[in-house]
Design an enzyme around this catalytic site. Structure first.
Site, short mmCIF file in Angstrom:
data_model
loop_
_atom_site.label_atom_id
_atom_site.label_comp_id
_atom_site.label_asym_id
_atom_site.label_seq_id
_atom_site.Cartn_x
_atom_site.Cartn_y
_atom_site.Cartn_z
N GLY A 228 0.60 -1.29 -0.14
CA GLY A 228 -0.06 -0.08 0.06
C GLY A 228 0.78 1.26 -0.04
O GLY A 228 0.16 2.25 0.04
N TYR A 304 -9.86 3.73 -12.80
CA TYR A 304 -9.85 4.39 -11.68
C TYR A 304 -9.65 6.13 -11.91
O TYR A 304 -9.44 7.00 -10.93
CB TYR A 304 -8.60 4.16 -10.87
CG TYR A 304 -8.17 2.82 -10.76
CD1 TYR A 304 -8.89 2.03 -9.85
CD2 TYR A 304 -7.09 2.04 -11.35
CE1 TYR A 304 -8.83 0.48 -9.68
CE2 TYR A 304 -6.90 0.94 -11.12
CZ TYR A 304 -7.54 -0.04 -10.35
OH TYR A 304 -7.25 -1.21 -10.18
N CYS A 332 -13.30 0.74 -29.10
CA CYS A 332 -14.48 1.32 -29.44
C CYS A 332 -15.20 1.61 -28.04
O CYS A 332 -16.40 1.01 -27.85
CB CYS A 332 -15.34 0.21 -30.41
SG CYS A 332 -14.18 0.09 -31.65
N GLU A 333 -14.72 2.47 -27.37
CA GLU A 333 -15.56 2.94 -25.99
C GLU A 333 -14.97 4.19 -25.80
O GLU A 333 -13.79 4.48 -25.80
CB GLU A 333 -14.99 2.01 -24.75
CG GLU A 333 -15.31 0.61 -25.02
CD GLU A 333 -15.48 -0.23 -23.52
OE1 GLU A 333 -15.79 0.51 -22.76
OE2 GLU A 333 -15.43 -1.25 -23.63
N1 LLP Z 1 -0.86 -7.37 -0.53
C1 LLP Z 1 -2.23 -7.52 -0.76
C2 LLP Z 1 -2.93 -8.48 0.04
C3 LLP Z 1 -2.72 -6.77 -1.73
O1 LLP Z 1 -3.96 -6.94 -2.10
C4 LLP Z 1 -1.98 -5.68 -2.62
C5 LLP Z 1 -2.49 -4.71 -3.64
C6 LLP Z 1 -0.63 -5.57 -2.11
C7 LLP Z 1 0.02 -6.41 -1.01
C8 LLP Z 1 0.24 -4.64 -2.93
O2 LLP Z 1 -0.29 -3.26 -2.70
P1 LLP Z 1 0.66 -1.98 -3.23
O3 LLP Z 1 2.02 -2.11 -2.61
O4 LLP Z 1 1.10 -2.46 -4.67
O5 LLP Z 1 -0.05 -1.09 -3.08
N2 LLP Z 1 -4.77 -2.20 -9.42
C9 LLP Z 1 -4.67 -1.18 -8.73
C10 LLP Z 1 -4.12 -1.50 -7.27
C11 LLP Z 1 -4.81 -2.76 -6.67
C12 LLP Z 1 -4.19 -3.24 -5.25
C13 LLP Z 1 -4.50 -4.63 -5.12
N3 LLP Z 1 -3.91 -5.15 -3.87
C14 LLP Z 1 -3.99 0.25 -9.22
O6 LLP Z 1 -3.83 0.09 -10.36
O7 LLP Z 1 -4.03 1.32 -8.43
#
Ligand code: LLP
Length: 407
Positions: A228, A304, A332-333
């Site tokens: 995160g 997003y 096409c969107e």
């Molecule tokens: N651990 C778990 C259990 C997760 O679900 C995620 C991401 C992470 C770690 C890694 O999170 P990060 O450090 O990358 O924030 N597709 C979205 C982001 C979805 C994140 C899903 N889970 C985007 O493009 O912003």
């Protein structure tokens, strides 16, 4: 970090659209995080979903990270690059029985369990295989990470994790089972979090739970605070990783517990870009620059309303026009856009770089509109190397041809 001449050469050699990653940049981010965590007993588990290319996984494996996975497919990728299953944590709300079996046989380090039903299934599969599954419960600390609603995951209404108040009873059940081995507590409150405060809140609640469990005679080895860590896409403030590290040092003090982190975006987002070429300019009531990359290549703007900085690579073409452009793809969107209202001097044929595309770019790509997915190139010390070839029409049509012929 990658020079315009290198990008132009990559586009000439492998075509566009094309993902380009910076290996040195990834190493530098990793080192920066390690430095921020100095003095904290910790392990980094790179979140494979952010960018799951084998070349990228090999790089992190060389750096000594573990991995956070959410599917059997991601486990296969980790094993493919020589990763040790013992250094893998397996997250996700919907683990199938075959995925659990695969992980048990491989010797996965920890299952991050997200419901009572899943705990029961993991126990049953472990019993069948004559093993004890290492588990931690993903709890829901009910912290608002102040991020996009689609990527906030630690709130009461989210599908993830178990409620804090249900955790002690589940832990008691797990610790009484000979086919489950309690090793940790886990949470992941969301993605793209820009301040330390929500992490602190979540961490405090996890440590309280740990104390409750210890009073019950259940000792855990690690706390996993998930990923995160937020990055800068624009001029927005990125998480101050030094403050994050300092916060963790203070939070954990001299507690005898190992900290696990699952960063994905932080390590790769700003070490990747999507190269695309302008096909047509369509000036008018709205100015459109139609490029050869689309929402199937980079879904984040459509899904997003995410901002990605876009820059022209090299000098503009002879017929370049000044203007405020909507940068859109051929799909096409109307939702197929990479950016709105960007001031650019641009001509058809110009090369553009879509920045901050190293995380959740290629890993969320699809074949929508029967478009083959883009190639991926890893640049290391100025040297580009193809790490995934562009999908061909055979790749796209093959499974259907085979099925139709076989049926
Ligand atoms: N651990 C778990 C259990 C997760 O679900 C995620 C991401 C992470 C770690 C890694 O999170 P990060 O450090 O990358 O924030 N597709 C979205 C982001 C979805 C994140 C899903 N889970 C985007 O493009 O912003």
């Amino acid at each position: 970090m990658i020079e315009a001449a290198t990008l132009a050469a990559i586009a000439d050699r492998w075509g566009t659209p094309c993902y380009v990653y910076d290996a040195q940049g990834m190493r530098a981010r990793h080192d920066e995080l390690k430095a921020a965590l100095r003095g904290v007993d910790h392990r980094i588990h790179y979140a494979v979903k952010a960018n799951s290319n084998l070349g990228v996984l090999a790089l992190f494996h060389e750096l000594g990270t573990g991995f956070d996975i959410v599917s059997g497919g991601e486990l296969a990728r980790v094993l493919e690059v020589g990763g040790d299953a013992a250094d893998v944590v397996f997250s996700g709300v919907g683990k199938r029985a075959d995925e659990i079996d695969f992980a048990l046989k491989a010797g996965v380090g920890c299952f991050n369990v997200e419901s009572a039903a899943e705990l029961a299934r993991i126990e049953a599969r472990a019993e069948l295989l004559g093993r004890a599954a290492p588990i931690s419960l993903r709890v829901n600390p009910q912290v608002d990470p102040q991020t996009h609603p689609y990527i906030a995951t630690g709130l009461r209404e989210s599908k993830f994790g178990v409620a804090m108040e249900d955790a002690p009873a589940l832990y008691r059940r797990a610790s009484a089972s000979e086919h489950l081995r309690v090793v940790g507590i886990d949470c992941h409150i969301g993605s793209q979090i820009q301040t330390w405060a929500p992490f602190r809140e979540a961490g405090q609640r996890i440590l309280e739970l740990r104390d409750t469990l210890a009073a019950d005679g259940i000792d855990i080895e690690h706390v996993d605070l998930g990923g995160g860590l937020g990055v800068a896409y624009d001029d927005d403030a990125a998480l101050d990783v030094a403050a994050y590290g300092q916060g963790l040092r203070e939070l954990l003090g001299n507690q005898k517990v190992t900290l696990l982190l699952e960063p994905g975006r932080y390590l790769v987002a700003n070490n990747g870009l999507l190269l695309t070429r302008v096909e047509y300019l369509k000036p008018g009531f709205k100015n459109f620059a139609i490029v050869d990359a689309a929402m199937n290549d980079l879904l984040r703007p459509a899904l997003y309303q995410a901002y990605h900085h876009i820059e022209r690579v090299g000098a503009p073409g002879a017929d370049a026009l000044d203007g405020s452009w909507n940068i859109v793809g051929p799909i096409c969107e109307s939702g197929d856009f990479l950016a709105h209202d960007r001031d650019l001097t641009v001509a058809a044929g110009d090369l553009l770089a879509v920045h901050s595309a190293g995380a959740y770019g290629m890993s969320q790509a699809s074949n929508y509109n029967s478009r083959g997915r883009a190639p991926e190139v890893l640049v290391d010390a100025g040297e580009p190397r193809l790490i995934r070839a562009r999908e061909t029409l055979n790749d796209l049509l093959g499974p259907e041809r085979a099925a139709l012929a076989g049926g």
